[in-house]
Enzyme design. Sequence first.
Site, PDB file in Angstrom:
ATOM      1  N   ARG A 221       0.627  -1.309   0.121  1.00  0.00           N
ATOM      2  CA  ARG A 221      -0.031  -0.102   0.066  1.00  0.00           C
ATOM      3  C   ARG A 221       0.753   1.302   0.035  1.00  0.00           C
ATOM      4  O   ARG A 221       0.466   2.316  -0.785  1.00  0.00           O
ATOM      5  CB  ARG A 221      -0.981   0.085   1.219  1.00  0.00           C
ATOM      6  CG  ARG A 221      -1.866  -1.333   1.008  1.00  0.00           C
ATOM      7  CD  ARG A 221      -3.072  -1.126   2.210  1.00  0.00           C
ATOM      8  NE  ARG A 221      -3.982  -0.136   2.026  1.00  0.00           N
ATOM      9  CZ  ARG A 221      -4.043   0.824   2.647  1.00  0.00           C
ATOM     10  NH1 ARG A 221      -3.487   1.116   3.906  1.00  0.00           N
ATOM     11  NH2 ARG A 221      -4.946   2.046   2.359  1.00  0.00           N
TER      12      ARG A 221
ATOM     13  N   CYS B  69      14.782  -5.722  -3.888  1.00  0.00           N
ATOM     14  CA  CYS B  69      15.524  -5.086  -4.738  1.00  0.00           C
ATOM     15  C   CYS B  69      14.764  -4.290  -5.780  1.00  0.00           C
ATOM     16  O   CYS B  69      14.615  -4.383  -6.907  1.00  0.00           O
ATOM     17  CB  CYS B  69      16.384  -5.892  -5.611  1.00  0.00           C
ATOM     18  SG  CYS B  69      17.905  -6.465  -4.294  1.00  0.00           S
TER      19      CYS B  69
END
Length: 407
Positions: free
Chosen positions: A308, A338
Amino acid sequence: MQLSEQNKYTIQGIEPAELVEKFGSPLYVYDGGTIRRKVNELKHAFSGVNMKIKYACKANTNLAVLRLMREIGVELDVVSPGEFEMGKLAGYAGNQITFTPSGVPFAEVQAAVEAGAIVNVDSIPLLEWFGQTYGNTKPCLIRIKPNVAAGGNIKIMTAHADSKFGISVLLIDQILAVVKKYDLKIIGLHQHTGSDIKDAEPFLQVADILFATAKHFPDLEIIDLGGGFKVSYQPGDAVTDMELLGNKISERFKNFCDEYGRELQLWFEPGKFLVSESGYLLTTSTVVKEDPARNFVHIDSGLNHLIRPMMYGSYHHILNTSNPAGEEKLYNVVGYICETDTFATDRKLPEVSQGDILAFLNAGAYGFTMSSNYNARFRPAEVLVDHEEAKLVRRRETLEDLLRTQM
Ligand SMILES: *Cc1c(COP(=O)(O)O)cnc(C)c1O
């Protein structure tokens, strides 16, 4: 989560550290007591009218949560065949489930109707298909797009003119032509404005549009005003005054029923309101980096578990449950993916050390259900705390789960 007199955070008396020790980290934890309280709050606010709650379960589909909802008299709103099946597994009868599709293949609608679900028809082509397939033998609701913008975040608005959802109220003549052609049995009008709506005004505005549209449909039993009630994201946040909102909408609804000449049911489909505040994502600080530009706290989680903040810029309050009284410092709280996955920028937190347990609040809605296996990471376990007992309701994933579907 509460801070005890001994300066310890607990969920129904259980400390986060205990939960992490027993079930591992990161961990989704839901407080069943909070879910009961939110359901009661909503029921109480609308006690003057014939109101039904249809939990929008895309917010959290853990079967334990669905079963709890069923036990306390809450029915379901689903948006996919998968959610429908989970509702059935949780013990719901087909006719306690409403299917609110968004441009899905008609075969999905057919399967839901044949399993007893009631459908919110969201397009003219689907209405045509429904007429050709069922004529007046199956009832349905129509999802109206009222062309109202409300809620403040364009990514989670669903009722403005440019939204993909529902049939524009401006196409009423086309809707009526299809209804007449097939003698369709329209038992309800539906709309869903979007999420994070604090005030009664937008609900009243769309309610008035549905009430005005209702005069074209003589067989209505239901007015469905959707979900979207705002919840508290941080201490002191402005939230929906549910009593006030309930009074205002109930009054307007009663007047409408008087004019319409019959007492209808008023439906709501809250997701976030019922489950957001019940949930916590417990994570562990893995590395604290004192960089010349900023202090970074890395945690053993990322946007793969809670998307979110990166997806909508949502705010999640964070507690350092291991050091509640520590001296406050500014941190960027970041994940291990990453990809930039920042949960919070320049957030004031009691000093964080490696191994501290950080709890993200408002993780009960759109947390686990939006999680992924990105970076070949496992999804966390889920725990339900109810009647002062913590129960594992989903185990943590393993490598086998990632490989299950690969050839
Ligand atoms: C997502 C959704 C809801 C719930 O929205 P919340 O903001 O979580 O209350 C209700 N109705 C429909 C049709 C939805 O798609």
